[in-house]
Design a protein around this motif. Structure first.
Motif, short mmCIF file in Angstrom:
data_model
loop_
_atom_site.label_atom_id
_atom_site.label_comp_id
_atom_site.label_asym_id
_atom_site.label_seq_id
_atom_site.Cartn_x
_atom_site.Cartn_y
_atom_site.Cartn_z
N LYS A 45 32.11 157.23 165.56
CA LYS A 45 30.92 157.55 166.33
C LYS A 45 30.43 158.95 166.01
CE LYS A 45 31.96 154.61 170.29
NZ LYS A 45 32.28 154.57 171.73
N SER A 46 31.36 159.89 165.84
CA SER A 46 30.96 161.26 165.50
C SER A 46 30.36 161.31 164.11
CB SER A 46 32.13 162.22 165.63
OG SER A 46 33.11 161.92 164.66
N CYS A 47 30.85 160.47 163.18
CA CYS A 47 30.28 160.41 161.83
C CYS A 47 28.85 159.90 161.89
CB CYS A 47 31.10 159.50 160.93
SG CYS A 47 32.68 160.17 160.44
N GLN A 48 28.60 158.90 162.74
CA GLN A 48 27.25 158.36 162.86
C GLN A 48 26.32 159.39 163.50
OE1 GLN A 48 27.82 154.76 165.04
NE2 GLN A 48 28.51 153.60 163.25
N GLN A 49 26.79 160.16 164.45
CA GLN A 49 25.95 161.18 165.06
C GLN A 49 25.61 162.27 164.06
OE1 GLN A 49 28.23 162.40 168.43
NE2 GLN A 49 27.49 160.74 169.73
N LYS A 50 26.56 162.67 163.22
CA LYS A 50 26.29 163.69 162.22
C LYS A 50 25.31 163.20 161.18
CE LYS A 50 30.59 166.18 162.75
NZ LYS A 50 31.85 166.57 162.14
N SER A 51 25.28 161.87 160.92
CA SER A 51 24.32 161.35 159.95
C SER A 51 22.91 161.53 160.46
CB SER A 51 24.60 159.88 159.65
OG SER A 51 24.31 159.08 160.78
N PHE A 52 22.71 161.43 161.75
CA PHE A 52 21.37 161.65 162.30
C PHE A 52 21.00 163.13 162.28
CE2 PHE A 52 22.32 157.54 164.42
CZ PHE A 52 21.32 156.82 163.81
N GLU A 53 21.96 164.00 162.13
CA GLU A 53 21.66 165.42 162.00
C GLU A 53 21.31 165.78 160.56
OE1 GLU A 53 25.10 167.37 163.46
OE2 GLU A 53 24.82 166.67 165.50
N ILE A 54 21.96 165.17 159.59
CA ILE A 54 21.75 165.52 158.18
C ILE A 54 20.39 165.04 157.69
CG2 ILE A 54 22.56 165.05 155.84
CD1 ILE A 54 25.39 165.12 156.93
N LEU A 55 19.99 163.82 158.06
CA LEU A 55 18.73 163.26 157.57
C LEU A 55 17.52 164.11 157.95
CD1 LEU A 55 19.40 159.46 158.15
CD2 LEU A 55 19.42 160.69 156.01
N PRO A 56 17.31 164.49 159.22
CA PRO A 56 16.13 165.30 159.53
C PRO A 56 16.18 166.71 158.96
CG PRO A 56 17.29 164.69 161.55
CD PRO A 56 18.00 164.07 160.43
N ILE A 57 17.38 167.25 158.82
CA ILE A 57 17.48 168.61 158.28
C ILE A 57 17.05 168.63 156.83
CG2 ILE A 57 19.12 170.40 157.61
CD1 ILE A 57 20.66 169.76 160.22
N THR A 58 17.61 167.72 156.02
CA THR A 58 17.21 167.70 154.60
C THR A 58 15.76 167.29 154.45
OG1 THR A 58 18.07 165.45 154.37
CG2 THR A 58 19.52 167.28 153.72
N GLY A 59 15.30 166.35 155.28
CA GLY A 59 13.89 165.95 155.23
C GLY A 59 12.95 167.10 155.54
N THR A 60 13.28 167.89 156.56
CA THR A 60 12.43 169.02 156.95
C THR A 60 12.42 170.10 155.88
OG1 THR A 60 12.96 168.57 159.27
CG2 THR A 60 12.07 170.74 158.75
N ILE A 61 13.58 170.41 155.33
CA ILE A 61 13.65 171.47 154.32
C ILE A 61 12.83 171.11 153.09
CG2 ILE A 61 15.20 172.63 152.70
CD1 ILE A 61 17.32 172.57 154.94
#
Length: 157
Positions: A45-61
């Motif tokens: 579950k923590s891995c899935q939550q971190k995936s939602f953090e990585i996608l918007p960060i790289t997309g925004t940058i």
């Protein structure tokens, strides 16, 4: 008299059993009992939550970089910002998939179960010999247990 040892489920366990059998202890006097482990679902579950953090960060940058360089390039900042957003989400997804695979491989390596090895010995010298054999292969722990049938008491070493 019994010798009880706790080992990880790996090649050392097989080597210990082979050496014990080689030292003239019958196979029916050896019991290897693996312990069941509870599978932890919280880490997934923590891995899935971190995936939602990585996608918007790289997309925004990368969208920001696309908008900045869009003033110089031909199609303009809005279109390059959207292209950067798409590329950032794809790159973040690839990073996320690789990270999850790495975590799963690490968990498979850690998921070695613990095995209790119980050896029935006829006398104390044989028990001492078995203990020294087991200690050569890095067990978690080793103990001896003597059952006295007459008074019901137990002697532990």
């Amino acid at each position: 008299m019994y010798v009880v040892a706790s080992l990880k489920l790996n090649k050392n366990l097989e080597r210990v059993i082979a050496e014990i059998e080689y030292s003239n202890i019958d196979r029916k006097n050896i019991l290897a009992l693996p312990l069941a482990k509870k599978v932890e679902q919280e880490t997934e579950k923590s891995c899935q939550q971190k995936s939602f953090e990585i996608l918007p960060i790289t997309g925004t940058i990368i969208a920001l970089l696309g908008m900045i360089y869009g003033f110089i390039l031909e199609w303009g900042p809005i279109l390059w910002g959207l292209i950067g957003l798409g590329l950032g989400v794809i790159i973040g997804g690839v990073i996320d998939v690789l990270r999850i695979k790495k975590i799963r491989v690490q968990k498979e390596g850690e998921s070695l179960t613990e095995v209790f090895l119980l050896v029935h010995c006829s006398d104390k010298t044989q028990a001492q010999q078995v203990k020294t054999l087991i200690w050569k292969w890095s067990p978690t722990g080793v103990a001896t247990f003597t059952k006295q049938a007459e008074d019901g008491s137990h002697d532990r070493d």
